[in-house]
Design a protein around this motif. Structure first.
Motif, PDB file in Angstrom:
ATOM      1  N   GLY A  62      26.638  53.242  42.225  1.00  0.00           N
ATOM      2  CA  GLY A  62      26.838  51.912  41.659  1.00  0.00           C
ATOM      3  C   GLY A  62      27.944  51.198  42.410  1.00  0.00           C
ATOM      4  O   GLY A  62      27.814  50.894  43.599  1.00  0.00           O
ATOM      5  N   ALA A  63      29.054  50.945  41.729  1.00  0.00           N
ATOM      6  CA  ALA A  63      30.181  50.229  42.332  1.00  0.00           C
ATOM      7  C   ALA A  63      30.819  51.059  43.444  1.00  0.00           C
ATOM      8  O   ALA A  63      30.946  52.278  43.318  1.00  0.00           O
ATOM      9  CB  ALA A  63      31.212  49.921  41.263  1.00  0.00           C
ATOM     10  N   VAL A  64      31.198  50.378  44.510  1.00  0.00           N
ATOM     11  CA  VAL A  64      31.777  51.097  45.657  1.00  0.00           C
ATOM     12  C   VAL A  64      33.045  50.417  46.183  1.00  0.00           C
ATOM     13  O   VAL A  64      33.417  50.634  47.320  1.00  0.00           O
ATOM     14  CB  VAL A  64      30.757  51.260  46.814  1.00  0.00           C
ATOM     15  N   TYR A  65      33.692  49.619  45.355  1.00  0.00           N
ATOM     16  CA  TYR A  65      34.904  48.938  45.822  1.00  0.00           C
ATOM     17  C   TYR A  65      36.146  49.748  45.406  1.00  0.00           C
ATOM     18  O   TYR A  65      36.070  50.565  44.468  1.00  0.00           O
ATOM     19  CB  TYR A  65      34.967  47.514  45.274  1.00  0.00           C
ATOM     20  N   GLN A  79      38.386  51.003  41.272  1.00  0.00           N
ATOM     21  CA  GLN A  79      37.549  50.719  40.104  1.00  0.00           C
ATOM     22  C   GLN A  79      38.323  51.083  38.845  1.00  0.00           C
ATOM     23  O   GLN A  79      39.024  52.091  38.808  1.00  0.00           O
ATOM     24  CB  GLN A  79      36.265  51.534  40.192  1.00  0.00           C
ATOM     25  N   GLY A  80      38.179  50.250  37.823  1.00  0.00           N
ATOM     26  CA  GLY A  80      38.924  50.464  36.588  1.00  0.00           C
ATOM     27  C   GLY A  80      40.082  49.479  36.458  1.00  0.00           C
ATOM     28  O   GLY A  80      40.626  49.314  35.366  1.00  0.00           O
ATOM     29  N   GLU A  92      39.755  46.223  37.220  1.00  0.00           N
ATOM     30  CA  GLU A  92      39.157  44.889  37.365  1.00  0.00           C
ATOM     31  C   GLU A  92      39.901  43.848  36.535  1.00  0.00           C
ATOM     32  O   GLU A  92      40.082  42.708  36.970  1.00  0.00           O
ATOM     33  CB  GLU A  92      37.674  44.910  36.947  1.00  0.00           C
ATOM     34  N   VAL A 100      41.536  40.371  37.882  1.00  0.00           N
ATOM     35  CA  VAL A 100      41.196  39.037  37.373  1.00  0.00           C
ATOM     36  C   VAL A 100      42.471  38.273  37.005  1.00  0.00           C
ATOM     37  O   VAL A 100      42.618  37.090  37.329  1.00  0.00           O
ATOM     38  CB  VAL A 100      40.244  39.136  36.161  1.00  0.00           C
ATOM     39  N   GLY A 111      44.051  37.095  40.102  1.00  0.00           N
ATOM     40  CA  GLY A 111      43.253  36.003  40.674  1.00  0.00           C
ATOM     41  C   GLY A 111      43.478  34.687  39.948  1.00  0.00           C
ATOM     42  O   GLY A 111      43.626  33.631  40.572  1.00  0.00           O
ATOM     43  N   VAL A 112      43.522  34.734  38.619  1.00  0.00           N
ATOM     44  CA  VAL A 112      43.723  33.510  37.830  1.00  0.00           C
ATOM     45  C   VAL A 112      45.123  32.956  38.066  1.00  0.00           C
ATOM     46  O   VAL A 112      45.307  31.743  38.209  1.00  0.00           O
ATOM     47  CB  VAL A 112      43.463  33.783  36.332  1.00  0.00           C
ATOM     48  N   TRP A 118      45.114  31.147  41.308  1.00  0.00           N
ATOM     49  CA  TRP A 118      44.421  29.854  41.205  1.00  0.00           C
ATOM     50  C   TRP A 118      45.298  28.807  40.514  1.00  0.00           C
ATOM     51  O   TRP A 118      45.466  27.687  41.021  1.00  0.00           O
ATOM     52  CB  TRP A 118      43.102  30.046  40.438  1.00  0.00           C
ATOM     53  N   TRP A 158      48.264  27.785  42.605  1.00  0.00           N
ATOM     54  CA  TRP A 158      47.857  26.898  43.705  1.00  0.00           C
ATOM     55  C   TRP A 158      47.820  25.451  43.237  1.00  0.00           C
ATOM     56  O   TRP A 158      48.355  24.552  43.911  1.00  0.00           O
ATOM     57  CB  TRP A 158      46.484  27.320  44.243  1.00  0.00           C
ATOM     58  N   HIS A 159      47.194  25.204  42.075  1.00  0.00           N
ATOM     59  CA  HIS A 159      47.143  23.835  41.544  1.00  0.00           C
ATOM     60  C   HIS A 159      48.549  23.291  41.339  1.00  0.00           C
ATOM     61  O   HIS A 159      48.839  22.140  41.668  1.00  0.00           O
ATOM     62  CB  HIS A 159      46.404  23.814  40.200  1.00  0.00           C
TER      63      HIS A 159
END
Lengths: 457, 71
Positions: free
Chosen positions: B17-20, B23-24, B26, B30, B33-34, B37, B40-41
């Motif tokens: 399945g997942a290969v990045y 894992q765990g 995520e 996120v 990442g948020v 973002w 940046w604004h």
């Protein structure tokens, strides 16, 4: 993937969406060229940057929450609530939303929708050139690209969408779900933003602000046509078995389907894409008395008007629908400009918004009684459903949020650039530094030529 | 020990399945990442405000006239 046939279908679908996405990229290239061609020399880099940065901002936000909305919202708000189960597989922390050999489809399907999101944001971008702050536009880009358009896609462009199920809403190639909403949103923003300086004379007479580069603008619109053709393919599911549609088709013949899982073919939509483009171009040439830019835009408006029903129309119907839409749109654009003193710099509200609305309404009459979906119990296509759908797309999910968010930005003083900057141009600060540096080098070289200094190296 | 959960590709692909990496984690990714973002604004918004204020005072009439002539 269980078995070679399933593996082949999966890999074909993966490749199919990847190809459509690459073609759709041309839409954004076209929008960039069109906007830069339409803007004046002193605003080039700002205009270009404004549109380019839509790409990363809408992409990351579509990853974080836009894609989840599509899967969770089809029944929202009154017809079953949020679908958490479907949404869960598409949350940003789901293992489907990553490099995963057991799911090869999510990424390419996500990307096809994402490119629609860029398009929605870019349509708004064109209407507001030369006077909006980048920061304000980029908030709008996120809101329409990763929130409002994808809500309308969940409602009216999903096999289980409540508008499809209960209203018989049919919009196979996005007259409403991309174009009417983006046009409506742009209208809401420009009503608050106001016109460019010089757009209207003191007595209110509108002035034409011609494009600085007609060639660039022309190539831009042709790239948009090309990308739009890829967009049509991206609106189809390429191959699916009757079992894959819950056994709602009889027999065992596999088919391509539209977004609602109703049968169609690339052949059908290719006929109709090109015929509606042609009808739009011909009508626009006549109604604009040969105005080049309106003729080119009319081709786009023709496709958009026919798009709602282009899975089912006869090609000649598609041509005529495209032609009718363009006449309405052209007249409406100038009436709105004169009456309400609104400056829609590239005609985005007209070409996308009015065309989308007209296309939805025409489809309601032409396709009256046709099944919008293969599923039993769904309403059939009808004029009331299409008119209500047009109001939701253009007004509720488009105009209203655009107007409200722009009002908030205006109240905070962060919507429009200062008058001084608008006069000197948004590129002035960078431009004059460039010109000064250039002048200095030329002066140094001339001095050296005359034996009076060191040449610039 | 492999960050992606596989030390060898000699496996049945039907089971993969997942290969990045990592894992765990995520949820943490996120959040990062948020934050990136939103930050940046914020950075862009502040810088644009400062730039426009500066640009308001910048106008050299002769240069602006030349620029307007270029359309």
């Amino acid at each position: 993937m269980d078995g070679n046939l399933n593996a082949l279908t999966t890999v074909f679908t993966e490749f199919y969406y990847w190809v459509t996405v690459v073609f759709m990229f041309l839409i954004h290239v076209g929008f960039c060229m069109y906007e830069v061609g339409a803007s004046r020399h002193r605003n080039h880099m700002h205009t270009l940057m404004k549109n380019i940065m839509i790409i990363p901002l809408v992409t990351v936000t579509f990853f974080f929450f836009g894609w989840w909305i599509y899967w969770a919202f089809p029944s929202f708000p009154f017809f079953g609530g949020l679908n958490y189960e479907a949404g869960a597989a598409n949350l940003p922390w789901s293992q489907n939303m990553a490099t995963n050999l057991s799911d090869r489809i999510t990424g390419v399907f996500w990307a096809a929708f994402l490119l629609f999101s860029w398009t929605a944001a870019s349509i708004v971008s064109g209407a507001v050139i030369e006077r909006i702050r980048s920061s304000a536009l980029w908030v709008h880009a996120v809101m329409i690209g990763s929130v409002f358009w994808i809500i309308d896609a969940a409602w009216g462009w999903h096999a289980e969408g409540w508008m499809v199920k209960y209203l018989g809403y049919h919009d196979a190639y996005a007259s409403g779900v991309i174009h009417a909403i983006a046009g409506g949103y742009a209208l809401g923003v420009i009503m608050v933003l106001g016109p460019r300086l010089g757009k209207f004379a003191a007595d209110g007479t509108p002035r034409d602000i011609p494009p600085h580069n007609p060639w660039m603008l022309t190539i831009g619109i042709f790239l948009i046509y090309s990308g739009f053709w890829g967009f049509y393919a991206a609106c189809n599911i390429p191959v699916i078995s009757p079992e894959g549609i819950g056994g709602m088709l009889t027999g065992d013949t596999w088919t391509a389907t539209n977004i609602y899982l109703a049968p169609t073919s690339l052949s059908a939509i290719t006929f109709n894409f090109l015929m509606s483009l042609s009808g739009g171009l011909m009508a626009a040439y006549v109604v604009s008395k040969g105005d080049a830019f309106w003729t080119f835009s009319g081709g786009l408006a023709g496709i958009i008007t026919a798009s709602a029903g282009n899975d089912l129309y006869h090609p000649i119907q598609a041509m005529l629908v495209g032609a009718v839409g363009v006449v309405v749109v052209y007249k409406l654009h100038y009436w709105v400009e004169r009456t309400f003193k609104l400056d829609d710099a590239v005609g985005a509200v007209a070409v996308h918004g009015y065309s989308g609305v007209v296309g939805l309404i025409i489809a309601g009459f032409l396709l009256w009684g046709a099944p919008s979906s293969p599923y039993e119990g769904f309403a059939t296509v009808n004029p009331v459903g299409q008119v209500v759908g047009a109001v939701i797309m253009f007004g509720v999910l488009g105009w209203l949020p655009g107007f409200v968010i722009a009002k908030m930005q205006a109240a905070a003083g962060v919507l429009r650039i200062p008058v001084e900057v608008e006069l000197q141009g948004l590129d002035y600060a960078e431009h004059h530094a460039y010109e000064d540096a250039k002048a200095e080098i030329i002066a140094a070289d001339k001095a050296a030529l005359n034996g009076g200094g060191v040449p610039a190296e | 020990m492999s960050t992606i959960g596989y030390d060898s590709w000699a496996v049945d692909l039907a089971e993969v399945g997942a290969v990045y990496p990592f894992q765990g984690s995520e949820g943490l990714m996120v959040v990062l990442g948020v934050v990136f973002w939103i930050a940046w604004h914020r950075i862009q918004f502040v810088r644009e405000g400062q730039h426009l204020e500066k640009a308001k005072q910048m106008g050299d009439t002769e240069k602006i006239h030349n620029l307007l002539e270029k359309y």
